[in-house]
Design a protein around this motif. Structure first.
Motif, mmCIF file in Angstrom:
data_model
loop_
_atom_site.group_PDB
_atom_site.id
_atom_site.type_symbol
_atom_site.label_atom_id
_atom_site.label_comp_id
_atom_site.label_asym_id
_atom_site.label_seq_id
_atom_site.Cartn_x
_atom_site.Cartn_y
_atom_site.Cartn_z
ATOM 1 N N ALA A 176 51.199 115.474 36.566
ATOM 2 C CA ALA A 176 50.567 114.764 35.548
ATOM 3 C C ALA A 176 49.419 113.854 36.369
ATOM 4 O O ALA A 176 48.594 114.129 36.303
ATOM 5 N N ALA A 177 50.626 112.859 37.694
ATOM 6 C CA ALA A 177 49.538 111.929 38.352
ATOM 7 C C ALA A 177 48.585 113.395 39.224
ATOM 8 O O ALA A 177 47.266 112.765 39.698
ATOM 9 N N GLN A 178 49.093 114.276 40.152
ATOM 10 C CA GLN A 178 48.237 115.419 40.265
ATOM 11 C C GLN A 178 46.564 115.585 40.016
ATOM 12 O O GLN A 178 45.910 115.526 41.005
ATOM 13 N N GLN A 179 47.319 116.249 39.121
ATOM 14 C CA GLN A 179 45.945 116.707 38.776
ATOM 15 C C GLN A 179 45.206 115.208 38.201
ATOM 16 O O GLN A 179 43.855 115.932 37.852
ATOM 17 N N GLY A 180 45.779 114.046 37.171
ATOM 18 C CA GLY A 180 44.506 113.061 37.106
ATOM 19 C C GLY A 180 43.784 112.259 39.211
ATOM 20 O O GLY A 180 43.107 112.347 38.588
ATOM 21 N N GLN A 181 44.753 112.594 39.342
ATOM 22 C CA GLN A 181 44.287 111.458 40.846
ATOM 23 C C GLN A 181 42.825 113.104 41.619
ATOM 24 O O GLN A 181 42.368 112.897 41.931
ATOM 25 N N SER A 182 42.869 114.854 40.956
ATOM 26 C CA SER A 182 41.864 115.413 41.500
ATOM 27 C C SER A 182 40.690 115.553 40.256
ATOM 28 O O SER A 182 39.474 114.702 40.604
ATOM 29 N N TYR A 183 41.021 114.880 39.650
ATOM 30 C CA TYR A 183 39.901 114.591 38.778
ATOM 31 C C TYR A 183 38.652 113.264 39.184
ATOM 32 O O TYR A 183 38.124 112.949 38.938
ATOM 33 N N TYR A 184 40.249 112.725 39.385
ATOM 34 C CA TYR A 184 39.222 110.604 40.063
ATOM 35 C C TYR A 184 38.662 110.918 41.029
ATOM 36 O O TYR A 184 37.061 111.276 41.389
ATOM 37 N N GLN A 185 38.935 112.122 41.895
ATOM 38 C CA GLN A 185 38.325 113.051 43.202
ATOM 39 C C GLN A 185 37.085 113.207 42.992
ATOM 40 O O GLN A 185 36.105 113.597 44.063
ATOM 41 N N ARG A 186 37.264 113.622 42.118
ATOM 42 C CA ARG A 186 35.873 114.301 41.840
ATOM 43 C C ARG A 186 35.361 113.720 41.089
ATOM 44 O O ARG A 186 33.650 114.290 41.939
ATOM 45 N N VAL A 187 34.315 112.750 41.043
ATOM 46 C CA VAL A 187 34.253 112.147 40.124
ATOM 47 C C VAL A 187 33.659 110.858 41.919
ATOM 48 O O VAL A 187 32.868 110.909 42.136
ATOM 49 N N GLN A 188 34.294 110.101 42.034
ATOM 50 C CA GLN A 188 33.604 110.563 43.614
ATOM 51 C C GLN A 188 33.079 111.167 45.054
ATOM 52 O O GLN A 188 32.086 110.482 45.336
ATOM 53 N N ASP A 189 33.585 112.492 44.806
ATOM 54 C CA ASP A 189 32.882 113.265 45.546
ATOM 55 C C ASP A 189 31.427 113.582 44.908
ATOM 56 O O ASP A 189 30.381 114.107 45.796
ATOM 57 N N GLU A 190 31.205 113.526 43.710
ATOM 58 C CA GLU A 190 29.673 114.186 42.664
ATOM 59 C C GLU A 190 29.140 113.474 42.299
ATOM 60 O O GLU A 190 28.381 113.854 42.601
ATOM 61 N N PHE A 191 29.683 112.012 42.594
ATOM 62 C CA PHE A 191 28.696 111.324 41.786
ATOM 63 C C PHE A 191 29.249 109.658 42.865
ATOM 64 O O PHE A 191 29.426 108.349 42.759
ATOM 65 N N PRO A 192 28.798 110.328 44.389
ATOM 66 C CA PRO A 192 28.857 108.381 44.541
ATOM 67 C C PRO A 192 28.130 107.766 45.223
ATOM 68 O O PRO A 192 26.510 108.509 44.093
ATOM 69 N N GLY A 193 28.892 106.332 44.851
ATOM 70 C CA GLY A 193 27.221 105.658 45.350
ATOM 71 C C GLY A 193 27.329 104.518 43.869
ATOM 72 O O GLY A 193 26.492 104.135 43.626
ATOM 73 N N THR A 194 27.788 105.491 42.770
ATOM 74 C CA THR A 194 27.810 105.168 41.274
ATOM 75 C C THR A 194 29.065 104.216 41.050
ATOM 76 O O THR A 194 29.928 104.158 40.734
ATOM 77 N N GLU A 195 28.473 103.413 39.353
ATOM 78 C CA GLU A 195 29.463 102.652 38.950
ATOM 79 C C GLU A 195 30.947 104.035 38.519
ATOM 80 O O GLU A 195 32.229 102.772 38.643
ATOM 81 N N MET A 196 30.697 104.805 38.161
ATOM 82 C CA MET A 196 31.723 105.376 38.065
ATOM 83 C C MET A 196 32.621 105.939 38.900
ATOM 84 O O MET A 196 33.754 106.067 39.067
ATOM 85 N N ALA A 197 31.960 105.501 40.212
ATOM 86 C CA ALA A 197 33.744 106.166 41.966
ATOM 87 C C ALA A 197 34.078 105.267 41.598
ATOM 88 O O ALA A 197 34.652 104.966 41.904
ATOM 89 N N VAL A 198 33.608 103.842 40.855
ATOM 90 C CA VAL A 198 33.751 102.783 41.931
ATOM 91 C C VAL A 198 35.321 103.012 40.508
ATOM 92 O O VAL A 198 36.806 103.412 40.858
ATOM 93 N N ARG A 199 34.649 103.205 39.484
ATOM 94 C CA ARG A 199 36.115 103.613 38.136
ATOM 95 C C ARG A 199 37.149 104.324 38.973
ATOM 96 O O ARG A 199 37.665 104.307 38.853
ATOM 97 N N ALA A 200 36.602 105.414 38.900
ATOM 98 C CA ALA A 200 36.998 106.251 39.512
ATOM 99 C C ALA A 200 38.527 106.044 40.842
ATOM 100 O O ALA A 200 40.204 106.891 40.998
ATOM 101 N N SER A 201 37.439 105.114 41.306
ATOM 102 C CA SER A 201 38.733 104.545 42.904
ATOM 103 C C SER A 201 39.716 104.042 42.064
ATOM 104 O O SER A 201 41.073 104.146 42.884
ATOM 105 N N LEU A 202 39.307 102.749 41.079
ATOM 106 C CA LEU A 202 40.337 102.014 40.336
ATOM 107 C C LEU A 202 41.536 102.873 40.110
ATOM 108 O O LEU A 202 42.866 102.624 40.049
ATOM 109 N N LEU A 203 41.184 104.318 38.979
ATOM 110 C CA LEU A 203 42.644 104.667 38.634
ATOM 111 C C LEU A 203 42.672 105.635 39.730
ATOM 112 O O LEU A 203 44.498 105.979 39.287
#
Length: 313
Positions: free
Chosen positions: A145-172
């Motif tokens: 579960a944790a690894q799967q969740g983190q992979s989704y959050y990393q995708r947001v950071q990689d695919e939407f850099p510099g956005t508010e969603m990337a910040v939220r993904a980093s926090l999660l």
């Protein structure tokens, strides 16, 4: 968060009304999860439009009713339609948050979120869908579960850099790492959060991030000096919960005393007493100031008076 204004509808394509419903359902979820600092009050104007009724249901957290409306309208929208991502994403939210929660509903919502990511990867809602998929994965309590969740959050950071969603993904992602209680992963979480503050120093989430970094240092790594540094930054940029500022000042003062920064602690406690006269921490903070003043008579520390607070004032 402000609700975007829907585009003008074309009378020949009535299913485009679904965009309104999906926008509001996204706002509802962000409000529920505490990620959205602001919401816009819905219009009180009466309407007979079924999609506007759906908006009202979502605003009232009536996810079951919203689901029925959105499901019906989803049958009139194809992936080729410009509004399909919004309509599909909103249906996924309503599906996920139906009551009572069932595994089938979660599975159906997962399919819908994934379809948004796959068929509209550049749409901003794809980032939201990835975050939702991460939360669903973590809540599944599977071994991965944790690894799967983190992979989704990393995708947001990689695919939407510099956005508010990337910040939220980093926090999660940081929260997911910290939950392991493994010091190496806690340090990795701190590294991720520091990267955000360096790349987006003016993000409105700066106070939240700095305060969380401070908590990780203090409660997970027992590094009070680093905790004070980041808590002080959070204080300067603004603590994330203004209503809890007195509690935050109390915590900062305690850490400063523990780190033998008595004079700094006295200043922090003084600010608490004077700026928050109704605080339950006022009396104990003043006692701490007196103790510090007695310990350091050469500093001529001023002892603040407790404000007289009457009922109704």
């Amino acid at each position: 968060m402000t609700i975007p204004t829907p585009r003008k509808r074309r009378t020949t394509r009535p299913h485009k009304l679904a965009r309104c419903v999906s926008i509001v359902s996204a706002v509802v979820l962000l409000s529920v999860t505490g990620c959205s600092p602001e919401t816009e009050a819905p219009s009180s104007a009466a309407t007979t439009d079924p999609l506007e009724i759906g908006l009202s249901e979502l605003r009232a957290f009536n996810f079951n009713q919203a689901y029925a409306i959105l499901l019906e309208h989803s049958r009139h929208i194809s992936p080729d339609d410009n509004d399909w991502p919004l309509a599909t994403y909103s249906l996924a939210l309503a599906t996920w948050h139906q009551a009572p929660t069932t595994q089938q509903a979660i599975d159906d919502a997962t399919v819908l979120f994934k379809s948004v990511v796959e068929k509209a990867p550049q749409d901003s809602l794809a980032a939201s869908a990835l975050l939702d998929l991460g939360r669903i994965a973590e809540l599944s309590q599977s071994e991965e579960a944790a690894q799967q969740g983190q992979s989704y959050y990393q995708r947001v950071q990689d695919e939407f850099p510099g956005t508010e969603m990337a910040v939220r993904a980093s926090l999660l992602q940081a929260q997911s790492l910290a939950r392991s209680l493994d010091q190496s992963q806690v340090k990795q979480a701190i590294h991720i959060l520091k990267q955000i503050t360096q790349s987006q120093p003016n993000t409105p989430w700066r106070g939240t991030i700095e305060q969380y970094i401070a908590h990780l240092y203090a409660f997970y790594l027992d590094d009070i000096d680093e905790a004070i540094t980041h808590y002080s930054i959070a204080k300067d940029v603004g603590f994330p919960r203004a209503s809890d500022t007195d509690l935050s000042l109390w915590q900062l003062g305690l850490w400063q005393q523990k780190a033998k920064q008595d004079l700094a602690a006295a200043e922090t406690f003084t600010e608490l007493v004077e700026a928050h006269p109704r605080s339950v921490y006022g009396t104990v903070a003043r006692k701490r100031i007196i103790e510090i003043a007695n310990k350091h008579p050469e500093a001529n520390i001023r002892i603040p008076e407790l404000a007289e607070v009457r009922l109704g004032r």
